[in-house]
Motif scaffolding. Structure first.
Motif, PDB file in Angstrom:
ATOM      1  N   VAL A 105       0.841  -1.201   0.000  1.00  0.00           N
ATOM      2  CA  VAL A 105       0.000   0.000   0.000  1.00  0.00           C
ATOM      3  C   VAL A 105       0.877   1.251   0.000  1.00  0.00           C
ATOM      4  CG1 VAL A 105      -1.691   1.364   1.309  1.00  0.00           C
ATOM      5  CG2 VAL A 105      -2.007  -1.112   1.043  1.00  0.00           C
ATOM      6  N   GLU A 106       1.901   1.277   0.826  1.00  0.00           N
ATOM      7  CA  GLU A 106       2.764   2.463   0.889  1.00  0.00           C
ATOM      8  C   GLU A 106       3.494   2.696  -0.430  1.00  0.00           C
ATOM      9  OE1 GLU A 106       5.016   2.107   4.522  1.00  0.00           O
ATOM     10  OE2 GLU A 106       3.322   2.856   5.707  1.00  0.00           O
ATOM     11  N   HIS A 107       3.938   1.629  -1.080  1.00  0.00           N
ATOM     12  CA  HIS A 107       4.548   1.749  -2.414  1.00  0.00           C
ATOM     13  C   HIS A 107       3.542   2.350  -3.394  1.00  0.00           C
ATOM     14  CE1 HIS A 107       6.187   0.622  -6.345  1.00  0.00           C
ATOM     15  NE2 HIS A 107       5.010   0.075  -6.569  1.00  0.00           N
ATOM     16  N   HIS A 108       2.343   1.829  -3.362  1.00  0.00           N
ATOM     17  CA  HIS A 108       1.273   2.291  -4.259  1.00  0.00           C
ATOM     18  C   HIS A 108       0.982   3.783  -4.030  1.00  0.00           C
ATOM     19  CE1 HIS A 108      -2.494   2.259  -6.506  1.00  0.00           C
ATOM     20  NE2 HIS A 108      -3.099   2.749  -5.446  1.00  0.00           N
ATOM     21  N   LEU A 109       0.865   4.182  -2.769  1.00  0.00           N
ATOM     22  CA  LEU A 109       0.544   5.579  -2.462  1.00  0.00           C
ATOM     23  C   LEU A 109       1.675   6.514  -2.894  1.00  0.00           C
ATOM     24  CD1 LEU A 109      -1.048   5.200   1.100  1.00  0.00           C
ATOM     25  CD2 LEU A 109      -2.193   5.168  -1.126  1.00  0.00           C
ATOM     26  N   GLU A 110       2.909   6.101  -2.652  1.00  0.00           N
ATOM     27  CA  GLU A 110       4.064   6.919  -3.065  1.00  0.00           C
ATOM     28  C   GLU A 110       4.084   7.092  -4.581  1.00  0.00           C
ATOM     29  OE1 GLU A 110       6.527   8.560  -1.196  1.00  0.00           O
ATOM     30  OE2 GLU A 110       5.091   8.101   0.384  1.00  0.00           O
ATOM     31  N   GLU A 111       3.896   5.999  -5.290  1.00  0.00           N
ATOM     32  CA  GLU A 111       3.898   6.037  -6.753  1.00  0.00           C
ATOM     33  C   GLU A 111       2.781   6.948  -7.265  1.00  0.00           C
ATOM     34  OE1 GLU A 111       5.169   2.439  -9.336  1.00  0.00           O
ATOM     35  OE2 GLU A 111       2.977   2.369  -9.201  1.00  0.00           O
ATOM     36  N   GLU A 112       1.630   6.819  -6.658  1.00  0.00           N
ATOM     37  CA  GLU A 112       0.492   7.640  -7.051  1.00  0.00           C
ATOM     38  C   GLU A 112       0.778   9.122  -6.823  1.00  0.00           C
ATOM     39  OE1 GLU A 112      -3.610   5.429  -6.602  1.00  0.00           O
ATOM     40  OE2 GLU A 112      -3.298   6.844  -4.972  1.00  0.00           O
ATOM     41  N   GLU A 113       1.247   9.438  -5.616  1.00  0.00           N
ATOM     42  CA  GLU A 113       1.449  10.838  -5.245  1.00  0.00           C
ATOM     43  C   GLU A 113       2.619  11.480  -5.995  1.00  0.00           C
ATOM     44  OE1 GLU A 113       1.761  10.694  -0.984  1.00  0.00           O
ATOM     45  OE2 GLU A 113      -0.386  10.304  -0.745  1.00  0.00           O
ATOM     46  N   HIS A 114       3.650  10.705  -6.341  1.00  0.00           N
ATOM     47  CA  HIS A 114       4.836  11.286  -6.962  1.00  0.00           C
ATOM     48  C   HIS A 114       4.921  11.101  -8.470  1.00  0.00           C
ATOM     49  CE1 HIS A 114       6.124  10.974  -2.680  1.00  0.00           C
ATOM     50  NE2 HIS A 114       6.364  12.230  -2.941  1.00  0.00           N
ATOM     51  N   GLU A 115       4.133  10.195  -9.026  1.00  0.00           N
ATOM     52  CA  GLU A 115       4.162   9.990 -10.482  1.00  0.00           C
ATOM     53  C   GLU A 115       2.799  10.248 -11.120  1.00  0.00           C
ATOM     54  OE1 GLU A 115       5.934   6.204 -11.531  1.00  0.00           O
ATOM     55  OE2 GLU A 115       7.358   6.373  -9.869  1.00  0.00           O
ATOM     56  N   VAL A 116       1.790   9.547 -10.629  1.00  0.00           N
ATOM     57  CA  VAL A 116       0.473   9.634 -11.271  1.00  0.00           C
ATOM     58  C   VAL A 116      -0.128  11.032 -11.114  1.00  0.00           C
ATOM     59  CG1 VAL A 116      -1.843   8.624 -11.438  1.00  0.00           C
ATOM     60  CG2 VAL A 116       0.104   7.164 -10.875  1.00  0.00           C
ATOM     61  N   PHE A 117      -0.037  11.603  -9.924  1.00  0.00           N
ATOM     62  CA  PHE A 117      -0.613  12.934  -9.701  1.00  0.00           C
ATOM     63  C   PHE A 117       0.003  13.960 -10.653  1.00  0.00           C
ATOM     64  CE2 PHE A 117      -2.236  12.690  -5.002  1.00  0.00           C
ATOM     65  CZ  PHE A 117      -3.037  11.604  -5.333  1.00  0.00           C
ATOM     66  N   GLN A 118       1.327  13.881 -10.880  1.00  0.00           N
ATOM     67  CA  GLN A 118       1.985  14.833 -11.767  1.00  0.00           C
ATOM     68  C   GLN A 118       1.479  14.692 -13.201  1.00  0.00           C
ATOM     69  OE1 GLN A 118       3.446  13.489  -9.133  1.00  0.00           O
ATOM     70  NE2 GLN A 118       3.940  15.403  -8.121  1.00  0.00           N
ATOM     71  N   MET A 119       1.364  13.460 -13.655  1.00  0.00           N
ATOM     72  CA  MET A 119       0.870  13.226 -15.016  1.00  0.00           C
ATOM     73  C   MET A 119      -0.590  13.660 -15.136  1.00  0.00           C
ATOM     74  SD  MET A 119       2.605   9.529 -15.759  1.00  0.00           S
ATOM     75  CE  MET A 119       2.283   9.456 -17.518  1.00  0.00           C
ATOM     76  N   ALA A 120      -1.372  13.329 -14.135  1.00  0.00           N
ATOM     77  CA  ALA A 120      -2.798  13.677 -14.159  1.00  0.00           C
ATOM     78  C   ALA A 120      -2.988  15.185 -14.131  1.00  0.00           C
ATOM     79  CB  ALA A 120      -3.513  13.035 -12.976  1.00  0.00           C
TER      80      ALA A 120
END
Length: 144
Positions: A105-120
């Motif tokens: 979960v922590e890996h997923h949240l980090e990836e989301e917040e630092h990669e996906v959010f920027q792209m989105a």
């Protein structure tokens, strides 16, 4: 509030519940309560996130691959929750699986917040970010 702030707020709740969960031991009411709260939080959040964040991202070529990857990680998290449900609270394996869940979960949240959010952020309009946050928050209030 925009969709990123709404999701991050719930991510913080998940991190806190995971931290508390891995500090529990044995077949106790505390472990049961925290696990049930976490399970509900993760399931409701994943469903809301897929509806109000990933669905619009799948429609864009720029974010489709990341969105699909994140949805696949939701399924991996679901599988770890199922393993926990099938394992006795007082089993030594239970804590190991709970720690695996925390790591995933922590890996997923980090990836989301630092990669996906920027792209989105580049794909979604400001208006859409606010609208998605409103829809997501209403969904979470209704289903929590």
């Amino acid at each position: 509030m925009n969709i990123f702030e709404a999701l991050r707020k719930d991510h913080d709740i998940q991190r806190e519940l995971l931290k508390k969960l891995v500090q529990t031991s044995g077949d106790t009411k505390l472990r049961d309560n925290i696990f049930k709260s976490l399970k509900n939080e993760l399931e409701t959040h994943a469903d809301g996130e897929e509806r109000f964040f990933y669905k619009p991202l799948i429609d864009s070529d720029k974010t489709q691959q990341k969105a699909r990857h994140s949805i696949a990680e939701h399924h991996e998290i679901d599988e770890l929750i199922e393993k926990l449900e099938e394992t006795d609270y007082d089993s030594s394996a239970w804590l190991k699986i709970a720690k695996d869940l925390q790591e995933k979960v922590e890996h997923h949240l980090e990836e989301e917040e630092h990669e996906v959010f920027q792209m989105a952020g580049k794909v979604l309009s400001e208006n859409n970010k606010g609208k998605l946050a409103d829809e997501y928050e209403k969904y979470m209030e209704k289903n929590r």
